[in-house]
Write a protein that holds these residues in place. Structure first.
Motif, mmCIF file in Angstrom:
data_model
loop_
_atom_site.group_PDB
_atom_site.id
_atom_site.type_symbol
_atom_site.label_atom_id
_atom_site.label_comp_id
_atom_site.label_asym_id
_atom_site.label_seq_id
_atom_site.Cartn_x
_atom_site.Cartn_y
_atom_site.Cartn_z
ATOM 1 N N ARG A 34 13.596 72.588 8.891
ATOM 2 C CA ARG A 34 13.656 73.049 7.492
ATOM 3 C C ARG A 34 12.440 72.323 6.863
ATOM 4 O O ARG A 34 11.887 72.879 6.049
ATOM 5 C CB ARG A 34 14.950 72.572 6.891
ATOM 6 N N GLY A 35 11.977 71.262 7.425
ATOM 7 C CA GLY A 35 11.088 70.381 6.804
ATOM 8 C C GLY A 35 11.211 69.766 5.584
ATOM 9 O O GLY A 35 10.619 69.278 4.759
ATOM 10 N N ILE A 36 12.718 69.640 5.554
ATOM 11 C CA ILE A 36 13.250 68.812 4.086
ATOM 12 C C ILE A 36 14.167 67.874 4.580
ATOM 13 O O ILE A 36 15.265 67.898 4.601
ATOM 14 C CB ILE A 36 13.945 69.814 3.221
ATOM 15 N N PRO A 37 13.525 66.601 5.143
ATOM 16 C CA PRO A 37 14.087 65.721 5.885
ATOM 17 C C PRO A 37 14.899 64.731 4.787
ATOM 18 O O PRO A 37 14.341 64.595 3.622
ATOM 19 C CB PRO A 37 13.071 64.869 6.398
ATOM 20 N N ALA A 38 15.890 64.106 5.233
ATOM 21 C CA ALA A 38 16.695 63.334 4.322
ATOM 22 C C ALA A 38 16.793 61.720 5.040
ATOM 23 O O ALA A 38 16.957 61.696 6.288
ATOM 24 C CB ALA A 38 18.013 63.800 3.907
ATOM 25 N N LEU A 39 16.830 60.736 4.134
ATOM 26 C CA LEU A 39 16.713 59.435 4.678
ATOM 27 C C LEU A 39 18.300 59.328 5.266
ATOM 28 O O LEU A 39 19.229 59.659 4.519
ATOM 29 C CB LEU A 39 16.460 58.459 3.623
ATOM 30 N N THR A 40 18.386 58.739 6.479
ATOM 31 C CA THR A 40 19.533 58.249 6.922
ATOM 32 C C THR A 40 19.970 57.074 7.438
ATOM 33 O O THR A 40 21.153 56.525 7.353
ATOM 34 C CB THR A 40 19.756 59.022 8.323
ATOM 35 N N ASP A 41 18.942 56.218 7.621
ATOM 36 C CA ASP A 41 19.266 54.799 8.056
ATOM 37 C C ASP A 41 18.028 53.930 7.517
ATOM 38 O O ASP A 41 16.739 54.195 7.574
ATOM 39 C CB ASP A 41 18.888 54.774 9.781
ATOM 40 N N VAL A 42 18.525 52.868 7.384
ATOM 41 C CA VAL A 42 17.577 51.529 6.882
ATOM 42 C C VAL A 42 17.780 50.454 7.484
ATOM 43 O O VAL A 42 18.957 49.885 7.325
ATOM 44 C CB VAL A 42 17.305 51.299 5.235
ATOM 45 N N LEU A 43 16.944 50.013 8.428
ATOM 46 C CA LEU A 43 17.484 49.097 9.490
ATOM 47 C C LEU A 43 16.413 47.924 9.660
ATOM 48 O O LEU A 43 15.318 48.044 10.375
ATOM 49 C CB LEU A 43 17.534 49.687 10.895
ATOM 50 N N PRO A 44 16.597 46.945 8.797
ATOM 51 C CA PRO A 44 15.583 45.834 8.672
ATOM 52 C C PRO A 44 15.890 44.798 9.964
ATOM 53 O O PRO A 44 16.877 44.695 10.381
ATOM 54 C CB PRO A 44 16.143 45.021 7.528
ATOM 55 N N VAL A 45 14.899 43.989 10.258
ATOM 56 C CA VAL A 45 14.959 43.207 10.998
ATOM 57 C C VAL A 45 14.377 41.659 10.638
ATOM 58 O O VAL A 45 13.824 41.947 9.258
ATOM 59 C CB VAL A 45 14.338 43.282 12.676
ATOM 60 N N ASP A 46 14.436 40.715 11.378
ATOM 61 C CA ASP A 46 13.816 39.393 10.797
ATOM 62 C C ASP A 46 14.153 38.948 9.495
ATOM 63 O O ASP A 46 13.313 38.424 8.807
ATOM 64 C CB ASP A 46 12.087 39.913 10.845
ATOM 65 N N GLY A 47 15.457 39.255 9.297
ATOM 66 C CA GLY A 47 16.050 38.552 7.649
ATOM 67 C C GLY A 47 15.514 39.508 6.484
ATOM 68 O O GLY A 47 15.857 38.839 5.464
ATOM 69 N N VAL A 48 14.567 40.477 6.727
ATOM 70 C CA VAL A 48 14.284 41.396 5.430
ATOM 71 C C VAL A 48 15.368 42.125 4.876
ATOM 72 O O VAL A 48 16.300 42.589 5.671
ATOM 73 C CB VAL A 48 13.239 42.251 5.890
ATOM 74 N N ALA A 49 15.721 41.844 3.393
ATOM 75 C CA ALA A 49 16.779 42.733 2.942
ATOM 76 C C ALA A 49 16.648 43.945 2.934
ATOM 77 O O ALA A 49 15.389 44.584 2.957
ATOM 78 C CB ALA A 49 16.877 42.184 1.372
#
Ligand code: ADP
Ligand code: MG
Length: 292
Positions: free
Chosen positions: A45-60
């Motif tokens: 569709r080309g209408i992507p939705a955000l699914t994951d936010v995965l920080p590393v290194d202690g970033v909130a």
């Protein structure tokens, strides 16, 4: 074909939401051996939705998303829209970005609150000398799920991975099966990474995938097939597809796509329904049969 049969077929096509710009396109479509489909905005569709936010290194998590969204706000890519929308839904305030730059087919960069933020694929981060190893597991996990992983670096250090998912169009699988039945090889081409592309291709029955293609190399992929003696069609929506659409024997643009793509193509599929490609092939076959 006679001018009359061309006019009749072009009219029939228009009634199906398929705008055929030239008699030549209608005369060539029945000879297509292979059709290359762009992934994002064409098969999906080309209408992507955000699914994951995965920080590393202690970033909130919220900090990561806020920095990324601040940079993506300046981008016109559909991936960017998904991130900015989600950041807005979470009520995150977005700081101003300075020194924004976009690398077509790779990602974006910019400075936010004095921090240099890179968001994009592996190529983008590696070219900037970032060690992407801390992000590899998350990257591969998201990609295997058919999601597009975007790697993030802050001040030259790996900071996290953002996952965005796009869904395939309802019309894609049936159209691709219909093309296979007609003896036409179907290939998917994308700047997205190999694993994501393979997962999406599997959902719609595409067996051959060309992934991680830089925008300037999409036309080369068309040329390579033509060099094998094949008559090649291309279907796409983006600025990055325009040279490939122009190079193809029959280029079809998605009507909701960019103007450049539409101007570079012979056929416009107004609604973006991929069954229009099958209809165009069938109309071409019928038109050419009538005149023999
Ligand atoms: P496609 O060929 O599927 O239309 P593009 O060539 O536009 O894809 O982009 C290829 C890849 O570059 C994307 O999958 C993504 O990893 C990266 N990319 C492009 N634009 C952006 C952006 N604004 N933010 C983050 N990543 C991006
Ligand atoms: Mg696209």
């Amino acid at each position: 074909a006679t001018p009359l049969s061309i006019t009749v077929s072009t009219g029939k096509a228009a009634a199906h939401g398929i705008l055929i710009r030239s008699a030549e396109a209608l005369e060539t479509a029945h000879k297509l051996d292979a059709i290359i489909f762009d992934k994002t905005g064409t098969v999906t569709r080309g209408i992507p939705a955000l699914t994951d936010v995965l920080p590393v290194d202690g970033v909130a998590e919220d900090r990561l998303l806020a920095l990324v969204a601040a940079v993506e706000k300046a981008s016109e890519h559909p991936l960017a829209a998904a991130i900015v929308t989600d950041a807005g839904d979470r009520g995150l305030g977005l700081a101003e970005v300075v020194d924004f730059a976009s690398v077509t087919g790779q990602g974006v960069r910019g400075s936010v609150d004095g921090q240099l933020v890179l968001v994009g694929n592996r190529r983008l981060l590696e070219a900037a000398g970032v060690d992407t190893r801390p992000l590899e597991l998350a990257h591969d996990t998201l990609a295997d799920q058919g999601k597009t992983p975007m790697l993030v670096a802050i001040d030259g250090r790996a900071a996290g991975v953002i996952g965005v998912a796009d869904t395939v169009k309802e019309s894609s699988a049936a159209a691709i099966a219909a093309l296979h039945v007609r003896g036409i090889e179907v290939i998917m081409m994308t700047g997205d990474n190999r694993a994501t592309a393979a997962a999406i291709a599997a959902q719609v029955g595409i067996r051959r995938v060309v992934a991680e293609v830089l925008p300037e190399h999409k036309a080369d992929a068309v040329r390579r097939l033509q060099a094998e003696g094949k008559i090649v069609g291309m279907v796409g929506d983006g600025i990055n597809d325009a040279p490939a659409l122009a190079q193809a024997d029959v280029g079809s643009a998605i009507g909701t796509g960019t103007d450049v793509a539409i101007e570079s193509s012979d056929i416009t599929l107004i609604s973006g329904d991929l069954s229009g490609v099958v209809t165009a092939v069938d109309l071409s076959r019928a038109t050419m049969r009538n005149i023999r």
